[in-house]
Design a protein around this motif. Structure first.
Motif, PDB file in Angstrom:
ATOM      1  N   ALA A   1      -2.925  17.042   1.980  1.00 64.82           N
ATOM      2  CA  ALA A   1      -3.269  15.655   2.325  1.00 64.82           C
ATOM      3  C   ALA A   1      -2.336  14.710   1.561  1.00 64.82           C
ATOM      4  CB  ALA A   1      -4.739  15.407   2.031  1.00 64.82           C
ATOM      5  N   ALA A   2      -2.882  13.623   1.015  1.00 64.12           N
ATOM      6  CA  ALA A   2      -2.034  12.568   0.433  1.00 64.12           C
ATOM      7  C   ALA A   2      -1.076  13.098  -0.645  1.00 64.12           C
ATOM      8  CB  ALA A   2      -2.916  11.456  -0.131  1.00 64.12           C
ATOM      9  N   GLY A   3      -1.576  13.951  -1.546  1.00 63.59           N
ATOM     10  CA  GLY A   3      -0.738  14.456  -2.640  1.00 63.59           C
ATOM     11  C   GLY A   3       0.438  15.271  -2.110  1.00 63.59           C
ATOM     12  N   THR A   4       0.181  16.049  -1.076  1.00 63.74           N
ATOM     13  CA  THR A   4       1.231  16.879  -0.479  1.00 63.74           C
ATOM     14  C   THR A   4       2.293  15.968   0.165  1.00 63.74           C
ATOM     15  OG1 THR A   4      -0.600  18.340   0.090  1.00 63.74           O
ATOM     16  CG2 THR A   4       1.571  18.921   0.971  1.00 63.74           C
ATOM     17  N   VAL A   5       1.794  14.915   0.852  1.00 67.73           N
ATOM     18  CA  VAL A   5       2.722  13.977   1.499  1.00 67.73           C
ATOM     19  C   VAL A   5       3.594  13.306   0.437  1.00 67.73           C
ATOM     20  CG1 VAL A   5       2.869  11.811   2.801  1.00 67.73           C
ATOM     21  CG2 VAL A   5       1.263  13.599   3.511  1.00 67.73           C
ATOM     22  N   ASP A   6       2.986  12.877  -0.659  1.00 68.13           N
ATOM     23  CA  ASP A   6       3.778  12.199  -1.697  1.00 68.13           C
ATOM     24  C   ASP A   6       4.853  13.142  -2.265  1.00 68.13           C
ATOM     25  OD1 ASP A   6       2.606   9.759  -1.341  1.00 68.13           O
ATOM     26  OD2 ASP A   6       1.051  10.062  -2.853  1.00 68.13           O
ATOM     27  N   ALA A   7       4.500  14.429  -2.407  1.00 70.70           N
ATOM     28  CA  ALA A   7       5.503  15.386  -2.904  1.00 70.70           C
ATOM     29  C   ALA A   7       6.665  15.522  -1.909  1.00 70.70           C
ATOM     30  CB  ALA A   7       4.847  16.746  -3.151  1.00 70.70           C
TER      31      ALA A   7
ATOM     32  N   ILE B   1       4.909  14.560   9.512  1.00 70.16           N
ATOM     33  CA  ILE B   1       3.538  14.343   9.015  1.00 70.16           C
ATOM     34  C   ILE B   1       2.726  13.716  10.152  1.00 70.16           C
ATOM     35  CG2 ILE B   1       2.148  13.192   7.230  1.00 70.16           C
ATOM     36  CD1 ILE B   1       4.966  12.950   5.687  1.00 70.16           C
ATOM     37  N   PRO B   2       2.036  14.541  10.945  1.00 66.25           N
ATOM     38  CA  PRO B   2       1.264  13.997  12.074  1.00 66.25           C
ATOM     39  C   PRO B   2      -0.154  13.577  11.675  1.00 66.25           C
ATOM     40  CG  PRO B   2       1.485  16.384  12.262  1.00 66.25           C
ATOM     41  CD  PRO B   2       2.111  16.006  10.954  1.00 66.25           C
ATOM     42  N   PRO B   3      -0.825  12.794  12.548  1.00 65.64           N
ATOM     43  CA  PRO B   3      -2.214  12.403  12.313  1.00 65.64           C
ATOM     44  C   PRO B   3      -3.168  13.437  12.897  1.00 65.64           C
ATOM     45  CG  PRO B   3      -1.418  11.343  14.282  1.00 65.64           C
ATOM     46  CD  PRO B   3      -0.307  12.235  13.812  1.00 65.64           C
TER      47      PRO B   3
ATOM     48  N   SER C   1       9.451  12.103   9.538  1.00 71.58           N
ATOM     49  CA  SER C   1       8.796  11.551  10.728  1.00 71.58           C
ATOM     50  C   SER C   1       7.310  11.489  10.429  1.00 71.58           C
ATOM     51  CB  SER C   1       9.012  12.472  11.935  1.00 71.58           C
ATOM     52  OG  SER C   1      10.386  12.589  12.210  1.00 71.58           O
ATOM     53  N   PHE C   2       6.745  10.311  10.553  1.00 66.70           N
ATOM     54  CA  PHE C   2       5.320  10.130  10.238  1.00 66.70           C
ATOM     55  C   PHE C   2       4.621   9.463  11.404  1.00 66.70           C
ATOM     56  CE2 PHE C   2       1.816   7.406   9.077  1.00 66.70           C
ATOM     57  CZ  PHE C   2       1.017   8.223   8.293  1.00 66.70           C
ATOM     58  N   VAL C   3       3.402   9.896  11.697  1.00 74.53           N
ATOM     59  CA  VAL C   3       2.528   9.186  12.640  1.00 74.53           C
ATOM     60  C   VAL C   3       1.140   9.156  12.020  1.00 74.53           C
ATOM     61  CG1 VAL C   3       1.594   9.104  14.974  1.00 74.53           C
ATOM     62  CG2 VAL C   3       3.878  10.049  14.617  1.00 74.53           C
TER      63      VAL C   3
ATOM     64  N   PRO D   1      11.730   6.674  24.583  1.00 72.25           N
ATOM     65  CA  PRO D   1      11.206   6.577  23.208  1.00 72.25           C
ATOM     66  C   PRO D   1       9.760   6.088  23.168  1.00 72.25           C
ATOM     67  CG  PRO D   1      12.746   4.793  23.657  1.00 72.25           C
ATOM     68  CD  PRO D   1      12.752   5.662  24.873  1.00 72.25           C
ATOM     69  N   PHE D   2       9.031   6.565  22.177  1.00 73.24           N
ATOM     70  CA  PHE D   2       7.615   6.227  22.003  1.00 73.24           C
ATOM     71  C   PHE D   2       7.452   5.510  20.673  1.00 73.24           C
ATOM     72  CE2 PHE D   2       3.312   6.571  20.784  1.00 73.24           C
ATOM     73  CZ  PHE D   2       2.523   7.025  21.818  1.00 73.24           C
ATOM     74  N   SER D   3       6.961   4.299  20.718  1.00 74.82           N
ATOM     75  CA  SER D   3       6.572   3.618  19.470  1.00 74.82           C
ATOM     76  C   SER D   3       6.132   2.202  19.751  1.00 74.82           C
ATOM     77  CB  SER D   3       7.726   3.557  18.475  1.00 74.82           C
ATOM     78  OG  SER D   3       7.337   2.748  17.386  1.00 74.82           O
TER      79      SER D   3
ATOM     80  N   GLN E   1       3.084   2.399   6.281  1.00 76.40           N
ATOM     81  CA  GLN E   1       3.869   1.483   5.439  1.00 76.40           C
ATOM     82  C   GLN E   1       4.220   2.147   4.102  1.00 76.40           C
ATOM     83  OE1 GLN E   1       2.161  -2.409   4.909  1.00 76.40           O
ATOM     84  NE2 GLN E   1       4.142  -3.219   4.280  1.00 76.40           N
ATOM     85  N   HIS E   2       3.236   2.862   3.543  1.00 76.39           N
ATOM     86  CA  HIS E   2       3.460   3.575   2.275  1.00 76.39           C
ATOM     87  C   HIS E   2       4.559   4.634   2.455  1.00 76.39           C
ATOM     88  CE1 HIS E   2       2.638   6.124  -1.219  1.00 76.39           C
ATOM     89  NE2 HIS E   2       2.387   7.131  -0.402  1.00 76.39           N
ATOM     90  N   VAL E   3       4.459   5.396   3.533  1.00 72.25           N
ATOM     91  CA  VAL E   3       5.433   6.475   3.781  1.00 72.25           C
ATOM     92  C   VAL E   3       6.829   5.875   3.961  1.00 72.25           C
ATOM     93  CG1 VAL E   3       6.157   8.185   5.522  1.00 72.25           C
ATOM     94  CG2 VAL E   3       3.788   8.158   4.683  1.00 72.25           C
TER      95      VAL E   3
END
Ligand code: NAD
Length: 477
Positions: free
Chosen positions: A204-210, A145-147, A221-223, A444-446, A230-232
């Motif tokens: 968007a948000a609904g798809t991510v929650d599914a 899930i990228p930004p 993997s989320f950015v 590594p990147f973070s 935090q939610h993810v």
């Protein structure tokens, strides 16, 4: 309407699916629509990825890598086209878009090393006649899930490494910049990867929650922004998945009195205003130590005023538009709040807001403190705050007071100051005399603190660890 990729099929979600417009931020024109896929679409993508997983995870590493080399060649062949696509729906300048595509391809280069990266370990005669061997296995169906701000590079942080490790993947591109991920998937299929290895589901948000709730997905993997990261992290972990969730940033640039202004000034401009400040590695607060402010302020003001603002595809433009009108207005509101909180407005980029498109020019606020919202919160726009510090200790304390800890950088000619900064600054990525401390693909990147939720960072060996699980076999014959 952009289509989802499920297995081999490019398809539209069910007829009742809602959609969002995709803009060219330089003109405010709608150029596409992106569907908001629901749980049924997510389930179809998971089934396609799960059905492919068995055969793909047993495909020889050399065969997986051969396809990845072909994908890499296609990315090179389509390099300029990909950069133009990024500029068209994100807004950044063509040069910045080229930089993004190059840094993305570097992760594909890294993934092509899978035969070495995926090796295990072995110890013979761990006790009399007993051997132990460690093997790496893929984890299953992974989702990314990228930004919005790197529509090509950040998807490439995720799926190439996941699939060479034998996983299958579902990419959910940003709803604001979905065209990069969609084009990458076309090239991925053209490279010859079997259908189902990479699936693309828009929303968007609904798809991510599914995705977070689906029992068929093993790793996320989320950015993106800190609250969503935090939610993810929380939701995905609650559903038994491994997660890496990279969040927002409030990066500090410390400038020591001994720094060479000829190096520091252009670097600060690049850091704060490159990508219109929509970068998780953007320098947001320049902390001038001692007399450094006296040396920096005039050249920064003069140079920032001269930066050319305009559509990213025009020759000579240095600062493109922001992603949406609402985001531009939010950034402008921060400038007003900063002034109300007592900061001095040195350069006001709000004059660019009268243009067509979502523009806001480079802006500089002086005498910002970490008590002010502009000194504390992520703005994600071309706004540079200048803060003052009496000593290096004070400057490091200001940087470390932030709840976020993505990147921090120092400009100095003193090795001692540089080392002190490296040792004590609380950020996952630190720079010495560089504007943007971006790790190459094999590191590594973070960030740290509120900029990251999880254990393993993206790409480098952390990425290999994240997308594999280990089995230790104990053998006696
Ligand atoms: P965002 O958090 O709004 O969106 C990120 C992704 O999450 C998108 O795919 C979006 O569709 C989805 N999403 C949005 N709201 C959601 C919600 N409520 N629930 C579930 N999913 C949701 O971030 P953005 O505005 O696209 O990107 C900018 C942010 O990303 C900035 O905060 C920036 O610092 C951060 N970022 C961080 C890094 C890093 O490496 N730490 C890199 C790039 C960007």
């Amino acid at each position: 309407m952009i289509r989802n990729l499920i297995g081999s099929e490019w398809r539209l979600p069910a007829q009742d699916a809602r959609s969002l417009p995709v803009y060219n931020p330089a003109t405010a024109e709608v150029i596409e629509h992106v569907p908001l896929s629901d749980a049924r679409e997510v389930d179809a993508a998971v089934r396609a990825a799960a059905e492919t997983f068995g055969a793909w995870s047993r495909t020889a590493v050399m065969d997986r890598v051969r396809l990845m080399f072909r994908f890499k060649a296609l990315l090179e062949d389509h390099f300029e086209e990909l950069a133009a696509l990024v500029t068209r729906h994100h807004g950044k300048t063509l040069d910045e878009a080229r930089g993004e595509v190059r840094r993305g391809i570097e992760v594909v280069d890294f993934a092509c090393g899978a035969p070495t990266l995926l090796q295990g370990r072995t110890l013979r005669d761990v006790s009399g006649g007993v051997d132990q061997d460690l093997y790496r296995y893929p984890v299953g169906v992974c989702a990314g899930i990228p930004p919005f701000n790197f529509p090509v590079m950040i998807p490439l942080w995720m799926f190439p490494l996941a699939v060479v490790a034998g996983n299958t993947f579902i990419l959910k591109p940003s709803d604001r910049t979905p065209l990069g991920g969609a084009r990458l998937a076309e090239l991925f299929l053209e490279a010859g990867f079997p259908p189902g290895v990479l699936n693309v589901i828009h929303g968007a948000a609904g798809t991510v929650d599914a995705l977070l709730e689906h029992p068929g997905i093993s790793a996320i993997s989320f950015v993106g922004s800190a609250p969503v990261a935090q939610h993810v992290y929380t939701e995905a972990a609650a559903h038994g998945k491994r997660v890496q969730a990279l969040g927002g940033a409030k990066n500090h640039i410390v400038v020591m009195p001994d720094a060479d202004p000829a190096v520091a000034v252009p670097a600060i401009l690049n850091s704060a205003f490159g990508n219109a400040g929509e970068r998780c590695l953007s320098g947001s607060v320049a902390v001038a130590v001692g007399s450094a402010a006296d040396v920096l302020l005039d050249p920064l003001r003069d140079a920032a005023t001269k930066l050319v603002v305009g559509p990213g595809d025009q020759e000579g433009v240095q600062v493109g538009p922001l992603i949406r009108a609402e985001h531009r207005d939010r950034v402008a509101a921060y400038v007003a709040t900063g002034v109300a909180e007592g900061a001095e407005l040195v350069v006001d980029g709000r004059r660019e807001m009268s243009r067509r498109g979502f523009f806001l020019g480079p802006t500089i606020l002086d005498r910002v403190t970490s008590q002010m919202s502009v000194g504390r919160e992520e703005i994600f726009g071309p706004v540079l705050s200048i803060a003052r510090a009496a000593t290096l200790d004070d400057a490091i304390a200001q940087a470390n007071a932030s709840a976020l800890g993505n990147m921090a950088t120092i400009f100095t000619q003193s090795g001692r100051a540089g080392r002190e900064f490296r040792e004590r600054v609380e950020a996952g990525m630190a720079g010495i005399n560089v504007p943007i401390a971006q790790p190459f693909a094999f590191f590594p990147f973070s960030g740290w603190k509120g900029s990251f939720f999880g254990d393993l960072h993206v790409h480098g060996m952390d990425g290999v660890e994240f997308y594999t699980r280990k089995k230790v076999v104990v053998t006696r014959w």
